[in-house]
Design an enzyme around this catalytic site. Structure first.
Site, PDB file in Angstrom:
ATOM      1  N   GLU A 184     104.926 143.275  20.591  1.00  0.00           N
ATOM      2  CA  GLU A 184     104.459 144.375  19.756  1.00  0.00           C
ATOM      3  C   GLU A 184     102.956 144.542  19.959  1.00  0.00           C
ATOM      4  O   GLU A 184     102.279 143.616  20.425  1.00  0.00           O
ATOM      5  CB  GLU A 184     104.731 144.047  18.277  1.00  0.00           C
ATOM      6  CG  GLU A 184     106.192 143.913  17.927  1.00  0.00           C
ATOM      7  CD  GLU A 184     106.973 145.169  18.239  1.00  0.00           C
ATOM      8  OE1 GLU A 184     106.684 146.217  17.656  1.00  0.00           O
ATOM      9  OE2 GLU A 184     107.880 145.112  19.094  1.00  0.00           O
ATOM     10  N   LYS A 199     115.123 143.426  12.477  1.00  0.00           N
ATOM     11  CA  LYS A 199     116.307 143.715  13.291  1.00  0.00           C
ATOM     12  C   LYS A 199     117.580 143.155  12.661  1.00  0.00           C
ATOM     13  O   LYS A 199     118.624 143.807  12.701  1.00  0.00           O
ATOM     14  CB  LYS A 199     116.112 143.164  14.708  1.00  0.00           C
ATOM     15  CG  LYS A 199     115.058 143.944  15.498  1.00  0.00           C
ATOM     16  CD  LYS A 199     114.687 143.198  16.760  1.00  0.00           C
ATOM     17  CE  LYS A 199     113.720 143.971  17.636  1.00  0.00           C
ATOM     18  NZ  LYS A 199     113.165 143.137  18.706  1.00  0.00           N
TER      19      LYS A 199
END
Ligand code: HSE
Length: 349
Positions: A184, A199
């Site tokens: 990220e 997630k």
């Protein structure tokens, strides 16, 4: 002609353009139409890109363009991405995304808006990179009662753990993951487990129909793990993996956590290495099912987004009804057992 727009021309957004141009004939034949990237929204300019003349800095160029019917949101975050997604859905445009932070935070609301406006909010790219997960769960396993999900859902940390097992330091491995476009923008979301946590909440919502708030879920990443932990596991023929798991209990509560585990050699997750993700589901009828593939990176993740674009743009896909999610606030419970049969033992740091 299907006109689309891309919001955010970073790792995934630029990957979408690459997948569409690289697979143009296939995309066209699956779609049954030509496809054109009409606008790209970004704060930056890309003077050397073949798409330089499509770049805009003004969201209204997309919102107010009636010829654009599908928008890919690959900006990330929950600020502008949330505001723009809401406005686009309300304006009757389909939105497809790889933004797990947004789906995990506002999925209940955004799916409802899409439903009300007769459009779709698709998020295959938000979990598991290039692994087809959302569509198989919602369509191929539509008949089954999924009770449990266990997976390696973050490519960056799995890459770091695998590199460390070969003797690289944590910092060296993280730098390489960033160079390869896995991490990220702020890699603490990977390292501290928040990305995997979002997630698993999305997967649990897809499987159980209820979105639990990700900030309520017990979440520990790989910070603090040393070569000693990795070597101690290896001596027992185990591998250290960052595991995300969720289970629907008979009373309707949802157990979930993200934590490093010493995974036993007989688990299929033991051999999931590098940037790969692996997800195990248990369905009452189907039994155990495993998904495996590249969990991060430009082209794998962009491929999942492009599949969603094709779904929205094709005649059959655009009218499909999506399953809505209930708000699962208050349904979360902490798993008591850190020793899981067939998987291994949670590492307490
Ligand atoms: N940073 C994420 C990962 C990207 O490493 O898994 C894909 O969601």
């Amino acid at each position: 002609m299907l006109n689309i727009a891309i919001m955010g021309f970073g790792t995934v957004g630029s990957g979408i353009a690459e997948v569409i141009s690289g697979s143009y004939a296939l995309v066209k034949s699956r779609l049954g139409d030509d496809i054109n990237i009409k606008r790209i929204l970004d704060l930056r300019d890309f003077p050397d890109s073949p798409y330089a003349n499509r770049v805009t800095h003004d969201f209204n160029d997309i919102l107010n363009d009636d010829s654009i019917s599908v928008v890919a949101e690959t900006m990330g975050g929950v600020g502008a991405a949330y505001k723009y997604t809401k406005a686009l859905l309300e304006a009757g445009k389909h939105v497809v995304t790889s933004n797990k932070e947004l789906v995990a935070a506002h999925g209940v609301e955004l799916l409802r808006i899409a439903d009300k406006r007769g459009v779709r909010y698709l998020y295959e790219g938000s979990v598991g990179g290039g692994i087809p997960l959302i569509r198989p769960i919602t369509e191929s396993l539509a008949h089954d009662d999924i009770t449990e999900i266990t997976g390696i859902l973050n490519g960056t940390t799995n890459f770091i753990l695998t590199q460390m097992a070969s003797g690289f330091s944590f910092d060296e491995a993280l730098r390489e993951a960033q160079r390869l476009g896995y991490a990220e923008a702020d890699p603490t979301a990977d390292v501290d487990g928040h990305d995997a946590c979002r997630k698993i909440c999305i997967l649990a919502a897809v499987a159980f129909g209820v979105l639990i708030p990700s900030d309520e879920v017990s979440c520990r990443g790989i910070r603090g793990l040393t070569l000693d932990h990795i070597n101690a596991a290896a001596e027992k023929n185990r591998a250290v993996r960052l595991i995300a798991r969720a289970r629907r209990l008979p009373n309707g509560k949802i157990e979930a956590e993200v934590a490093p585990f010493e995974v036993v050699m007989t688990s299929p997750l033991h051999s999931v290495e590098g940037v790969f993700n692996g997800v195990l589901l248990h369905g009452t009828m189907t039994g155990d099912v495993m998904f495996y593939g590249r969990g991060a990176g430009s082209l794998p993740t962009a491929s999942a987004v492009v599949a969603d674009i094709i779904d929205c743009g094709s005649q059959n896909g655009c009218s499909k009804k999506q399953r809505l999610w209930e708000d699962g606030t208050g349904l979360y419970v902490l798993p008591e057992d850190g020793s899981v049969a067939g998987l291994g033992d949670r590492i307490e740091l």
